[in-house]
Design a protein around this motif. Structure first.
Motif, PDB file in Angstrom:
ATOM      1  N   PRO A  12      78.711  -5.345 -33.831  1.00 61.26           N
ATOM      2  CA  PRO A  12      79.407  -6.354 -33.023  1.00 61.26           C
ATOM      3  C   PRO A  12      79.988  -7.486 -33.859  1.00 61.26           C
ATOM      4  O   PRO A  12      81.098  -7.962 -33.587  1.00 61.26           O
ATOM      5  N   SER A  51      80.985  -7.167 -36.906  1.00 59.27           N
ATOM      6  CA  SER A  51      82.131  -6.580 -37.617  1.00 59.27           C
ATOM      7  C   SER A  51      83.374  -6.591 -36.741  1.00 59.27           C
ATOM      8  O   SER A  51      84.495  -6.829 -37.236  1.00 59.27           O
ATOM      9  N   ILE A  52      83.206  -6.338 -35.447  1.00 56.80           N
ATOM     10  CA  ILE A  52      84.360  -6.367 -34.536  1.00 56.80           C
ATOM     11  C   ILE A  52      84.996  -7.748 -34.543  1.00 56.80           C
ATOM     12  O   ILE A  52      86.229  -7.882 -34.527  1.00 56.80           O
ATOM     13  N   MET A 109      88.808  -8.330 -35.638  1.00 57.88           N
ATOM     14  CA  MET A 109      89.794  -8.874 -34.706  1.00 57.88           C
ATOM     15  C   MET A 109      90.383 -10.183 -35.214  1.00 57.88           C
ATOM     16  O   MET A 109      91.525 -10.518 -34.892  1.00 57.88           O
ATOM     17  N   ALA A 120      88.073  -0.966 -30.507  1.00 59.54           N
ATOM     18  CA  ALA A 120      86.972  -1.250 -31.435  1.00 59.54           C
ATOM     19  C   ALA A 120      85.629  -1.249 -30.705  1.00 59.54           C
ATOM     20  O   ALA A 120      84.627  -0.746 -31.232  1.00 59.54           O
ATOM     21  N   VAL A 121      85.602  -1.797 -29.501  1.00 61.07           N
ATOM     22  CA  VAL A 121      84.361  -1.810 -28.720  1.00 61.07           C
ATOM     23  C   VAL A 121      83.936  -0.386 -28.370  1.00 61.07           C
ATOM     24  O   VAL A 121      82.743  -0.031 -28.459  1.00 61.07           O
ATOM     25  N   PHE A 131      91.220  -4.429 -29.381  1.00 58.70           N
ATOM     26  CA  PHE A 131      89.866  -4.933 -29.145  1.00 58.70           C
ATOM     27  C   PHE A 131      89.025  -3.933 -28.358  1.00 58.70           C
ATOM     28  O   PHE A 131      87.873  -3.627 -28.718  1.00 58.70           O
ATOM     29  N   PRO A 183      91.792  -1.491 -37.590  1.00 57.22           N
ATOM     30  CA  PRO A 183      90.446  -1.749 -37.037  1.00 57.22           C
ATOM     31  C   PRO A 183      89.497  -0.569 -37.189  1.00 57.22           C
ATOM     32  O   PRO A 183      88.315  -0.751 -37.485  1.00 57.22           O
ATOM     33  N   ALA A 220      82.418   1.284 -31.318  1.00 58.74           N
ATOM     34  CA  ALA A 220      81.058   0.797 -31.557  1.00 58.74           C
ATOM     35  C   ALA A 220      80.059   1.470 -30.624  1.00 58.74           C
ATOM     36  O   ALA A 220      78.939   1.808 -31.037  1.00 58.74           O
ATOM     37  N   LEU A 252      86.176  -0.919 -39.310  1.00 52.77           N
ATOM     38  CA  LEU A 252      84.911  -0.802 -38.592  1.00 52.77           C
ATOM     39  C   LEU A 252      84.019   0.261 -39.227  1.00 52.77           C
ATOM     40  O   LEU A 252      82.801   0.070 -39.350  1.00 52.77           O
TER      41      LEU A 252
END
Length: 376
Positions: free
Chosen positions: A182, A184-185, A189, A242-243, A239, A34, A246, A38
């Motif tokens: 967002p 891309s996440i 996922m 990744a957030v 998850f 990820p 970002a 990302l």
């Protein structure tokens, strides 16, 4: 046999958790993949056009023409190549070295001094339609700025009865990264969630341990729950990571709440993990499972989720197909959470669709599971 046993489920959870810890590929898929994807998406896909190369044919040497050229040079959107003859720029546009050109004619200053309109020709490279539109729009903006600086209040071209005031909600700076990251996440996922479980059942068949599991009193539902729990937890960590990337690395604003984020992420992970389990159960081969998971997770999510291409502009049949793509609902939810906030009338219907898709995947997985087939 018909009742779910917490002891058997716990045993499978412990077994699968140990397998995850012993197998570095799961950790790499959950955390390293990820982060790499990302970064690639965030820096590789950028809708903000800056430093676009254009040429300016300044065929007029008047001071007003020089001031117009300086206005073009001052904007960060253009990298300007100035020539005195338009023919010197034609080959550069044709070869792609320049994305467009602006031609200031010889009689430019004379027409302005007489109060007449002086046309300025803007030529763009139509082979790159998005860039061509950027050149056209930005050039028009630069001309408006130049007209204001020149204070041509007496010219007919500057008498506009209505002043347009623009305001952009939710993304005031019009930064494409605020919408692309967002999205891309969601794509990442979809890949990660499906890959995590696409090898689970196939690995048992290839290592010859599935027969041992079938000889135990465990039911297909217990087996599925026991195998799903460790990967659901792993997927949640992936998850959230990744957030956080970002927010802190790419400076994307997050206006939603933690609870809504976990609801959205959990619903999507269930659908992605269910898709991976179904693929793994049907193929019984790790290489085949991983290839099918990668293709079925990435391509539909990338093309049909609204990440890049607007769903509303797609043909009717394609729009209906997008309804079965889980990433479509995560893209909408994440953009809402990042840019707007907890808008539950938007979030709840998407979460319901994701839960329904997950139920379908898990229902098919149980139906295709070896224990059920043996009972049949």
């Amino acid at each position: 046999m018909n009742r779910l046993s917490s002891i058997r489920i716990k045993a499978i959870v412990i077994k699968e958790s140990r397998q995850v810890l012993r197998d570095p590929s799961s950790i790499l898929i959950a955390f390293v993949l990820p982060a790499i994807l990302l970064v690639l998406f965030a820096f590789g896909i950028n809708m903000d056009a800056r430093n676009v190369s254009i040429g300016i044919a300044m065929e007029s040497s008047a001071p007003v023409a020089h001031r117009l050229v300086e206005t073009f040079k001052a904007t960060p959107y253009f990298r300007v190549d100035v020539a005195t003859d338009r023919r010197d720029l034609f080959d550069k546009v044709t070869s792609g070295n320049l994305r467009g050109m602006v031609i200031i004619p010889q009689d430019f200053a004379n027409l302005l001094s007489r109060g007449e309109q002086s046309p300025i020709l803007v030529i763009t490279d139509g082979s790159e339609t998005n860039t061509a539109n950027f050149v056209r729009n930005y050039a028009a903006g630069v001309l408006n700025v130049w007209k204001s600086l020149e204070s041509l209040g007496n010219s007919a071209i500057n008498k506009v009865p209505v002043e347009l005031e623009l305001r952009y909600w939710y993304n005031a700076d019009l930064k494409s990264s605020n919408t692309l990251v967002p999205g891309s996440i969601a794509i990442i996922m979809a890949i990660v969630g499906t890959l995590l479980t696409s090898l689970v059942v196939a690995r048992e068949w290839e290592r010859g341990t599935m027969e041992a599991l079938l000889s135990t009193p465990i039911s297909p539902i217990e087996l599925l729950i026991g195998k799903m729990v460790p990967y659901l937890i792993l997927g949640f960590f992936s998850f959230v990571g990744a957030v956080l990337l970002a927010i802190f690395l790419f400076d994307v604003p997050f206006r939603g709440g933690t609870f809504a984020l976990f609801v959205v992420g959990g619903a999507f992970l269930l659908s992605a993990l269910g898709q991976g389990f179904l693929i793994s159960t049907v193929t019984k081969n790790q290489f085949m499972s991983s290839m099918i998971a990668l293709i079925t997770a990435f391509l539909p999510a990338f093309l049909l989720s609204g990440f890049i291409f607007e769903i509303a502009s797609m043909p009717f049949i394609i729009r209906q197909i997008t309804r079965i793509i889980p990433a479509r609902y995560l893209v909408t939810n994440l953009k809402t959470l990042f840019l707007v906030g907890d808008i539950w009338p938007v979030i709840i219907p998407n979460v319901i669709f994701l839960v329904v898709i997950a139920a379908i995947f898990f229902g098919l997985t149980i139906r295709k599971s070896p224990a059920v087939l043996e009972l049949d």
